[in-house]
Design a protein around this motif. Structure first.
Motif, mmCIF file in Angstrom:
data_model
loop_
_atom_site.group_PDB
_atom_site.id
_atom_site.type_symbol
_atom_site.label_atom_id
_atom_site.label_comp_id
_atom_site.label_asym_id
_atom_site.label_seq_id
_atom_site.Cartn_x
_atom_site.Cartn_y
_atom_site.Cartn_z
ATOM 1 N N GLU A 42 0.811 -1.231 0.000
ATOM 2 C CA GLU A 42 0.000 0.000 0.000
ATOM 3 C C GLU A 42 0.840 1.275 0.000
ATOM 4 N N ASP A 43 2.166 1.123 0.216
ATOM 5 C CA ASP A 43 3.023 2.307 0.283
ATOM 6 C C ASP A 43 3.790 2.603 -1.010
ATOM 7 N N PHE A 44 3.772 1.683 -1.940
ATOM 8 C CA PHE A 44 4.618 1.815 -3.130
ATOM 9 C C PHE A 44 3.751 1.789 -4.392
ATOM 10 N N ILE A 45 3.779 2.889 -5.133
ATOM 11 C CA ILE A 45 2.948 3.005 -6.338
ATOM 12 C C ILE A 45 3.795 3.299 -7.570
ATOM 13 N N LEU A 46 3.647 2.465 -8.569
ATOM 14 C CA LEU A 46 4.239 2.738 -9.877
ATOM 15 C C LEU A 46 3.203 3.514 -10.676
ATOM 16 N N VAL A 47 3.600 4.655 -11.207
ATOM 17 C CA VAL A 47 2.671 5.436 -12.025
ATOM 18 C C VAL A 47 3.186 5.482 -13.464
ATOM 19 N N ASP A 93 -5.812 11.692 -14.418
ATOM 20 C CA ASP A 93 -5.004 11.654 -13.195
ATOM 21 C C ASP A 93 -4.999 10.238 -12.599
ATOM 22 N N THR A 94 -4.176 10.022 -11.578
ATOM 23 C CA THR A 94 -4.159 8.719 -10.902
ATOM 24 C C THR A 94 -5.478 8.517 -10.144
ATOM 25 N N ARG A 95 -5.813 7.274 -9.896
ATOM 26 C CA ARG A 95 -6.977 6.982 -9.052
ATOM 27 C C ARG A 95 -6.561 6.884 -7.595
ATOM 28 N N THR A 96 -5.282 6.605 -7.385
ATOM 29 C CA THR A 96 -4.744 6.492 -6.029
ATOM 30 C C THR A 96 -4.256 7.862 -5.555
ATOM 31 N N ASP A 97 -4.455 8.146 -4.272
ATOM 32 C CA ASP A 97 -3.892 9.363 -3.690
ATOM 33 C C ASP A 97 -2.418 9.084 -3.391
ATOM 34 N N ILE A 98 -1.528 9.854 -3.978
ATOM 35 C CA ILE A 98 -0.093 9.576 -3.815
ATOM 36 C C ILE A 98 0.513 10.226 -2.565
ATOM 37 N N THR A 99 -0.233 11.074 -1.900
ATOM 38 C CA THR A 99 0.284 11.765 -0.716
ATOM 39 C C THR A 99 0.748 10.764 0.348
ATOM 40 N N GLY A 100 1.972 10.931 0.803
ATOM 41 C CA GLY A 100 2.512 10.077 1.855
ATOM 42 C C GLY A 100 2.972 8.706 1.381
ATOM 43 N N ARG A 101 2.905 8.474 0.083
ATOM 44 C CA ARG A 101 3.323 7.172 -0.462
ATOM 45 C C ARG A 101 4.603 7.304 -1.289
ATOM 46 N N HIS A 102 5.278 6.179 -1.490
ATOM 47 C CA HIS A 102 6.486 6.160 -2.311
ATOM 48 C C HIS A 102 6.081 5.965 -3.761
ATOM 49 N N VAL A 103 6.439 6.930 -4.586
ATOM 50 C CA VAL A 103 5.971 6.942 -5.976
ATOM 51 C C VAL A 103 7.144 6.762 -6.934
ATOM 52 N N LEU A 104 6.960 5.863 -7.886
ATOM 53 C CA LEU A 104 7.937 5.696 -8.963
ATOM 54 C C LEU A 104 7.231 5.956 -10.287
ATOM 55 N N ILE A 105 7.629 7.031 -10.958
ATOM 56 C CA ILE A 105 7.092 7.351 -12.290
ATOM 57 C C ILE A 105 7.735 6.402 -13.303
ATOM 58 N N VAL A 106 6.917 5.863 -14.200
ATOM 59 C CA VAL A 106 7.410 4.974 -15.255
ATOM 60 C C VAL A 106 7.072 5.621 -16.602
ATOM 61 N N GLU A 107 8.110 6.075 -17.315
ATOM 62 C CA GLU A 107 7.897 6.823 -18.564
ATOM 63 C C GLU A 107 8.670 6.168 -19.704
ATOM 64 N N ASP A 108 8.188 6.396 -20.917
ATOM 65 C CA ASP A 108 8.828 5.762 -22.072
ATOM 66 C C ASP A 108 10.143 6.438 -22.472
ATOM 67 N N ILE A 109 10.085 7.778 -22.647
ATOM 68 C CA ILE A 109 11.264 8.442 -23.200
ATOM 69 C C ILE A 109 11.405 9.865 -22.680
ATOM 70 N N ARG A 126 2.064 17.268 -4.259
ATOM 71 C CA ARG A 126 1.124 16.397 -3.526
ATOM 72 C C ARG A 126 1.797 15.721 -2.330
ATOM 73 N N GLN A 127 3.042 16.020 -2.135
ATOM 74 C CA GLN A 127 3.820 15.531 -0.998
ATOM 75 C C GLN A 127 3.822 14.013 -0.815
ATOM 76 N N PRO A 128 4.359 13.315 -1.808
ATOM 77 C CA PRO A 128 4.559 11.878 -1.629
ATOM 78 C C PRO A 128 5.686 11.641 -0.612
ATOM 79 N N ALA A 129 5.763 10.435 -0.054
ATOM 80 C CA ALA A 129 6.856 10.122 0.882
ATOM 81 C C ALA A 129 8.191 10.195 0.148
ATOM 82 N N SER A 130 8.196 9.744 -1.113
ATOM 83 C CA SER A 130 9.367 9.902 -1.976
ATOM 84 C C SER A 130 8.890 9.874 -3.414
#
Ligand code: 5GP
Ligand code: MG
Length: 188
Positions: A42-47, A93-109, A126-130
């Protein structure tokens, strides 16, 4: 139905073949898994950034050995190529609230850098944990703004590439390799 085994006519040259991409994605997944060891689902989100990153997202996420959620956003592509003002807009936008969570953006280029610098700014507010960023490709010669990238697949020269999720006019996304297309394709 004929299954295509040779290169499509539109492909000029293959820059990165399937095995090379898959090997690099495995290495990136191993590095990310080590860095986020012990994290809770629940703390780690790939976007993933739609649409271009959908295949990289699928491959990377399935190779992570740490639990994580997945979510997606969609950003506007260049409104006007000739006038590269760097204007970027969020369409979905994301469906998950990213605030306080560890977020990793996944982009093509990473090209000029406008897209990722916009997204990082929006997400940081939005102040993610990271907040970290993974990108499969980068064209360093094209950079207009500096962007922090934590996990990078490959640096490539300044050519328009397709395959592995990347398109030209919504074509070629499902090619398993990354290739440059012939100039005749643009001129059509
Ligand atoms: P930037 O904002 O860094 O200039 O552009 C990033 C976006 O431009 C990428 O997410 C991608 O959608 C698009 N892009 C840049 N270069 C290429 C390319 O060579 N091929 C494809 N298909 N898209 C590209
Ligand atoms: Mg994109």
């Amino acid at each position: 139905m004929m299954i295509e085994t040779s290169l499509p006519d539109s492909v000029e040259r293959v820059l990165l073949d399937e095995a090379t991409i898959q090997q690099r994605v495995r290495e990136m997944a191993a590095e990310i898994s080590a860095d986020y060891k012990g994290i809770r689902n629940e703390d780690f989100i790939l976007v993933g950034v739609l649409k271009g990153a959908f295949i990289f997202m699928a491959d990377l996420s399935r190779r992570l050995t740490v639990p994580h959620r997945v979510d997606f956003i969609a950003l506007s592509s260049y409104a006007d190529k000739a006038d590269a003002t760097g204007a970027v807009r969020m369409i979905m936008d994301t469906r998950t609230d990213i605030t306080g969570r560890h977020v990793l953006i996944v982009e093509d280029i990473l090209d000029t850098g406008y897209t990722l610098s916009y997204l990082q700014r929006v997400f940081k507010a939005r102040q993610p944990a990271s907040l970290k960023t993974s990108v499969i490709l980068s064209k360093p010669d094209r950079r207009q703004v500096e962007v922090q990238v934590d996990y990078l697949g490959f640096e490539i020269p300044n050519v328009w590439v397709v395959g592995y999720g990347l398109d030209f006019a919504d074509r070629f996304r499902t090619l398993p390799y990354i290739a440059a297309i012939k100039p005749s394709v643009y001129e059509k």
